[in-house]
Design an enzyme around this catalytic site. Structure first.
Site, short mmCIF file in Angstrom:
data_model
loop_
_atom_site.label_atom_id
_atom_site.label_comp_id
_atom_site.label_asym_id
_atom_site.label_seq_id
_atom_site.Cartn_x
_atom_site.Cartn_y
_atom_site.Cartn_z
N GLY A 125 0.81 -1.22 0.00
CA GLY A 125 0.00 0.00 0.00
C GLY A 125 0.84 1.27 0.00
O GLY A 125 0.36 2.34 0.34
N GLU A 161 -1.52 1.14 -15.77
CA GLU A 161 -1.98 0.25 -14.69
C GLU A 161 -3.42 -0.21 -14.95
O GLU A 161 -3.76 -1.37 -14.74
CB GLU A 161 -1.85 0.95 -13.34
CG GLU A 161 -2.23 0.02 -12.21
CD GLU A 161 -1.39 0.16 -10.97
OE1 GLU A 161 -0.34 0.84 -10.99
OE2 GLU A 161 -1.79 -0.41 -9.95
N ASP A 173 -1.84 7.75 -6.80
CA ASP A 173 -0.50 7.23 -6.57
C ASP A 173 0.50 7.80 -7.57
O ASP A 173 1.57 8.29 -7.20
CB ASP A 173 -0.48 5.70 -6.66
CG ASP A 173 -1.38 5.08 -5.61
OD1 ASP A 173 -1.86 5.81 -4.73
OD2 ASP A 173 -1.61 3.86 -5.69
C1 GLA Z 1 -4.62 2.34 -4.46
C2 GLA Z 1 -4.93 2.99 -5.81
C3 GLA Z 1 -5.21 4.49 -5.65
C4 GLA Z 1 -6.25 4.76 -4.56
C5 GLA Z 1 -5.92 3.99 -3.28
C6 GLA Z 1 -7.00 4.08 -2.25
O1 GLA Z 1 -3.43 2.82 -3.94
O2 GLA Z 1 -3.86 2.81 -6.70
O3 GLA Z 1 -5.62 5.02 -6.89
O4 GLA Z 1 -7.53 4.45 -4.99
O5 GLA Z 1 -5.67 2.61 -3.53
O6 GLA Z 1 -7.16 5.39 -1.81
#
Ligand code: GLA
Length: 387
Positions: A125, A161, A173
């Site tokens: 994450g 992605e 991200d």
């Molecule tokens: C992942 C996704 C992001 C976002 C987060 C949750 O990291 O890549 O785009 O949605 O989860 O906030």
């Protein structure tokens, strides 16, 4: 990884010591608040980390794309083409998807040797995927002198992605990894892409990331399920309210959900998005006033909503969060990123940081049988060429 050993590894793998590779770096990110709002046109508040992905890359004239990653000691060779299809080797799809985006934009990519090495924990994450995509995008933009603005590289990486890896992620991200700024978090409106840098002055507090080290399975499919549920909520509301995404609703309109949607699951998902947008705006407001306690309280509420309404936490993340809240000096703590495992982020008074890590680590192991890792990150700059 030190520059010298990356180059040394590059020569060991690809040879030809007379021709130096060019080096690039792209950070990971941690999101402080505003979770699962990005693909709903909402607000997010992430920052780039001082750890990430290193890429050593060199042009060749053999019309082959050679990929190698030190972390998994894996490699793959693909012929240069005008378009590419996803590989069965999933890890290659992150950089290959970006190469494909350049090809789609009619930028001719010729033979290349890639060597990746990262210190973002995978699948935790902290955006190791976006970090690989963005380091590839920035490198190709530089090597092939394509002159694309950073925002285009961000969008191309997100598309890679979505289309190549099959994860329907939002833009947070890739944006955070691209636009990161030392000691600042980014307050981003994911609908308009208007953003502001907010100084992250935590004074006598530190940011602590804790990794559940839970093996995440099926994250992409559960994530895509949430994306679909939110889309469903919008469709069900549209006959009554002209909206194109859930972030166009504000907290005073939460009642509309109960009125027009029958499925309690869809109601809960939509409720999280609306409440999380409100919390994110409020969190930025209180942080600007240096109110760390209030910021932490909003982080706590964010986690509870992700647990109860959005249902993306799970036993390990909840254990880390609820055990953390029992420790002294904790202003706030929550899961960060997609969820279903991965990491939490906490704001802890500096004088308690050490005991926090020790006691939380112990409690977590006793309860889950897993060992958590802890990181005290610095907030760094976005993807770039290394000097
Ligand atoms: C992942 C996704 C992001 C976002 C987060 C949750 O990291 O890549 O785009 O949605 O989860 O906030």
């Amino acid at each position: 990884m030190k520059k010298k050993s990356l180059i040394e590894n590059f020569f060991t793998i690809y040879g030809n010591r007379n021709n130096q590779p060019v080096l690039f770096f792209s950070p990971g990110r941690v999101n402080l608040i505003g979770e699962h709002t990005d693909y709903n046109g909402g607000f997010v508040f992430p920052c780039a980390l001082n750890f990430g992905t290193y890429l050593a890359i060199r042009k060749t004239d053999d019309n082959k794309l050679k990929f190698h990653t030190i972390n998994f000691d894996r490699n793959e060779t693909i012929d240069v083409s005008s378009s590419y299809i996803s590989s069965e080797k999933k890890w290659v799809n992150y950089p290959l998807g970006v190469v494909n985006e350049f090809a789609r934009n009619n930028i001719r990519i010729t033979g290349l040797e890639f060597l990746f090495s990262g210190d973002v924990p995978n699948n935790a994450g902290l955006s190791s995927s976006a970090s690989i995509e963005m380091v590839t995008a920035v490198a190709l933009n530089d090597l092939f002198k394509s002159g694309l603005p950073l925002i285009d590289l961000v969008k191309m990486s997100q598309r890679a992605e979505n289309k190549f890896v099959g994860m329907n992620c939002g833009i947070m991200d890739q944006f955070a990894v691209g636009f990161g700024k030392e000691d600042h978090a980014i307050f981003l409106n994911c609908d308009t892409l208007i953003y502001e840098y907010v100084p992250l002055k935590l004074k006598d507090h530190s940011l602590i990331i804790a990794n559940t080290n839970k093996k995440r399975g099926l994250t992409d499919s559960k994530y895509n399920e949430r994306v679909a549920e939110c889309k469903k909520a919008v469709e069900l509301l549209q006959p009554y309210k002209k909206i194109s995404n859930l972030s166009e609703l504000n907290s005073s309109e939460i009642d509309l959900l109960n009125k027009y949607i029958e499925d309690p699951v869809v109601i809960r998902r939509a409720r999280h998005i609306i409440s999380e947008n409100g919390r994110t705006k409020e969190a930025v407001r209180v942080l600007r006033k240096n109110n760390i306690q209030q910021f932490g309280e909003l982080m706590n509420q964010s986690h509870d909503s992700l647990k109860n309404d959005y249902e993306v936490t799970g036993f390990e993340l909840d254990t880390l969060v609820y055990e953390a809240r029992k420790q002294p000096g904790v202003a706030g703590t929550r899961m960060t990123g997609a969820g279903f495992g991965g990491c939490t982020v906490s704001i802890v008074e500096k004088k308690y940081s050490e005991s926090f890590i020790k006691k939380l680590g112990k409690a977590y192991s006793e309860i889950t049988g897993l060992v958590a890792d802890f990181y005290l990150p610095e907030i760094g700059d976005g993807a770039r060429k290394m000097g």
